[in-house]
Motif scaffolding. Structure first.
Motif, short mmCIF file in Angstrom:
data_model
loop_
_atom_site.label_atom_id
_atom_site.label_comp_id
_atom_site.label_asym_id
_atom_site.label_seq_id
_atom_site.Cartn_x
_atom_site.Cartn_y
_atom_site.Cartn_z
N LEU A 1 0.84 -1.20 0.00
CA LEU A 1 0.00 0.00 0.00
C LEU A 1 0.87 1.25 0.00
CD1 LEU A 1 -2.98 -0.65 2.44
CD2 LEU A 1 -2.92 -0.73 -0.03
N SER A 2 0.62 2.12 -0.94
CA SER A 2 1.34 3.40 -0.99
C SER A 2 0.31 4.51 -0.93
CB SER A 2 2.14 3.51 -2.28
OG SER A 2 3.09 2.48 -2.34
N ILE A 3 0.55 5.46 -0.09
CA ILE A 3 -0.39 6.57 0.04
C ILE A 3 0.37 7.81 0.50
CG2 ILE A 3 -1.07 6.24 2.48
CD1 ILE A 3 -4.00 6.61 1.47
N GLU A 4 -0.11 8.97 0.06
CA GLU A 4 0.53 10.23 0.47
C GLU A 4 -0.57 11.14 1.01
OE1 GLU A 4 2.90 11.91 -2.64
OE2 GLU A 4 3.35 13.70 -1.45
N ILE A 5 -0.36 11.63 2.22
CA ILE A 5 -1.36 12.49 2.85
C ILE A 5 -0.79 13.89 2.99
CG2 ILE A 5 -2.94 12.76 4.82
CD1 ILE A 5 -3.31 10.04 3.71
N SER A 6 -1.42 14.84 2.34
CA SER A 6 -0.98 16.24 2.44
C SER A 6 -1.92 17.01 3.36
CB SER A 6 -1.01 16.89 1.05
OG SER A 6 -0.22 16.15 0.18
N PRO A 7 -1.46 18.16 3.87
CA PRO A 7 -2.36 18.96 4.70
C PRO A 7 -3.62 19.34 3.92
CG PRO A 7 -0.12 19.79 4.82
CD PRO A 7 -0.12 18.76 3.76
N LYS A 8 -4.68 19.57 4.64
CA LYS A 8 -5.96 19.99 4.08
C LYS A 8 -6.62 18.94 3.18
CE LYS A 8 -4.93 24.97 3.93
NZ LYS A 8 -6.05 25.60 4.61
N THR A 9 -6.25 17.70 3.35
CA THR A 9 -6.89 16.66 2.53
C THR A 9 -7.70 15.71 3.43
OG1 THR A 9 -4.95 15.26 2.66
CG2 THR A 9 -5.17 16.62 0.68
N VAL A 10 -8.73 15.15 2.84
CA VAL A 10 -9.53 14.14 3.53
C VAL A 10 -9.53 12.88 2.68
CG1 VAL A 10 -11.78 13.56 4.52
CG2 VAL A 10 -11.03 15.93 4.48
N VAL A 11 -9.02 11.81 3.23
CA VAL A 11 -8.94 10.55 2.50
C VAL A 11 -9.80 9.52 3.22
CG1 VAL A 11 -7.39 8.70 1.71
CG2 VAL A 11 -6.60 11.07 1.70
N ASN A 12 -10.61 8.83 2.45
CA ASN A 12 -11.45 7.78 3.02
C ASN A 12 -11.07 6.45 2.39
OD1 ASN A 12 -13.64 6.40 4.28
ND2 ASN A 12 -14.83 6.66 2.40
N ILE A 13 -10.67 5.51 3.22
CA ILE A 13 -10.40 4.15 2.75
C ILE A 13 -11.62 3.33 3.10
CG2 ILE A 13 -8.83 2.18 2.93
CD1 ILE A 13 -7.19 4.49 2.14
N PHE A 14 -12.29 2.80 2.11
CA PHE A 14 -13.50 2.03 2.44
C PHE A 14 -13.38 0.59 1.95
CE2 PHE A 14 -15.77 1.78 -1.64
CZ PHE A 14 -15.09 2.73 -2.39
N GLY A 15 -14.11 -0.26 2.59
CA GLY A 15 -14.07 -1.68 2.22
C GLY A 15 -14.87 -2.50 3.20
#
Lengths: 222, 200
Positions: free
Chosen positions: B23-37
């Motif tokens: 799994l590769s992911i990059e989280i920047s400020p002001k972002t909203v990431v939703n991982i669903f499953g």
């Protein structure tokens, strides 16, 4: 230091809300000592007086072992440890605060009660004082060592028995020096070296245990 | 804008089975990431690895001056303490938070009437709100929320959404897991589906 104090305050507040839990170790100690006394009641009084400090030491050790499981259990079950481990602010000082507050709440009452019981059972004032001092130094060392094993067995469902099996042999040196100090005092012999050795054991565990606890908790959470 | 957290080829194995894989992911400020499953797809494990609770088997995680807070299924609140005590005696705070500041947060979450109620007497949804209050007070810049919408009523959902919106405007990044896609009004939520430990 502010965070350390806040931690202790929180632990004390939680303990004050837990009702009768605080008195359990003392009640348990009284029951063990009463049982001991009943079982040796046919022996002559002189021998019983010689045995009383040793009985008290052994009883305190058993109470300490019984309490150990609860050092980190609640924090593990309610997710506090998860919360702690995500923070960069979580350090060994928290572990020391946790162990100290656990000792203060569940072991210190029996450290205070034990000499009183000993005195009531007829041991002399000097031996009572040495009993108190040896417990005051020895029981924190037991808490520090036991906390590491408690942290390691945290995630196990039947961890309590395993915890006792691992920890009891490790307590033997503390038990030997503690009972020797009291026994030497009873026999009017030198007891300082035993107390110093207990102090050294305490200091060693004070240095090692917080680091070992952190690693063990990490393993248990993993 | 530099990322707060970056993972590369992150894997976690348990009993010779991959829980999460590459799994590769990059989280920047002001972002909203939703991982669903679905259940068992590896969502919680992924968050726990990113937060540092669980050790990764392979891969890299890099953090750049990030204070992470993880809110999992277990809330980390002390059931025998009141809401106010739980927030005031939070162990990881560097600063001492004034009682007024805490009351303001409790008021904002519409729970001032429960200020002196023991946490054990609150509903699951209310306890979740207390967790959110703590998240606000802690001032971390990366929130890892594990199924934050579960057990929340419509009022709770609105409060959570507005909290996330406000946080994002304050440079916070939010990474959360859910069972389904999430849309939050006025926000661009990046949704990724996780299946068998892999992002599809």
């Amino acid at each position: 230091m502010e965070k350390f104090n806040r931690f202790i305050k929180k632990e004390l507040l939680i303990a004050s809300r837990s009702g009768y839990d605080f008195f359990m170790p003392t009640i348990y100690l009284l029951i063990i000592i009463t049982s001991f006394n009943i079982s040796v009641s046919y022996i002559s009084k002189n021998i019983i007086i010689e045995l009383v400090p040793l009985m008290i030491w052994l009883s305190c050790l058993l109470v300490c072992v019984l309490n150990l499981e609860s050092v980190f259990k609640e924090d593990y079950e309610d997710g506090t440890l998860d919360y702690f481990f995500t923070s960069d602010n979580f350090h060994e000082s928290f572990i020391i605060a946790k162990i100290f507050s656990h000792w203060a709440l569940s072991v210190f009452p029996i450290v205070i009660t034990s000499p009183i019981i000993g005195f009531l059972l007829g041991i002399d004032s000097q031996t009572t004082l040495i009993l108190f001092l040896s417990l005051l130094i020895g029981t924190p060392a037991m808490s520090l060592l036991g906390s590491v094993v408690s942290a390691l067995t945290l995630s196990l469902k039947r961890g309590k028995i395993l915890l006792s099996i691992i920890v009891l042999p490790l307590y033997v040196p503390i038990l030997i020096f503690g009972t020797s100090a009291v026994n030497n005092s009873f026999l009017n012999m030198n007891f300082y070296s035993e107390l110093i050795l207990l102090g050294i054991i305490f200091l060693i565990f004070l240095l090692i245990s917080p680091v070992a606890c952190l690693k063990s908790l990490k393993i248990s959470l993993d | 804008m530099s990322s707060l957290l970056e993972s590369k080829n992150l894997s976690l194995m348990r009993n010779d089975r991959y829980i999460i894989r590459d799994l590769s992911i990059e989280i920047s400020p002001k972002t909203v990431v939703n991982i669903f499953g679905n259940n068992g797809s590896g969502k919680t494990s992924f968050l726990k690895v990113l937060s540092g609770i669980t050790e990764k088997t392979n891969g890299e995680i890099s953090r750049n001056n990030v204070d992470v807070i993880y809110v999992g299924h277990k809330n980390g609140l002390k059931s025998n303490l009141t809401i106010h005590e739980n927030l005031a005696l939070d162990n990881l705070q560097d600063r001492v938070i004034s009682s007024d500041e805490i009351d303001n947060v409790i008021r904002k979450y519409q729970m001032i009437d429960y200020r002196n109620t023991l946490v054990k007497n609150l509903s699951h949804g209310q306890q979740k709100r207390v967790c959110l209050m703590r998240t606000i007070i802690i001032n971390s810049n990366l929130w890892l929320l594990d199924e934050p919408y579960s057990a929340l009523d419509s009022k709770g959902i609105d409060i959570l959404n507005s909290t996330i919106k406000e946080a994002v405007t304050n440079d916070v990044a939010v990474l959360m897991t859910n069972h389904k896609k999430i849309e939050i009004e006025e926000l661009n939520v990046k949704n990724f589906k996780l299946e068998d430990g892999k992002i599809q």
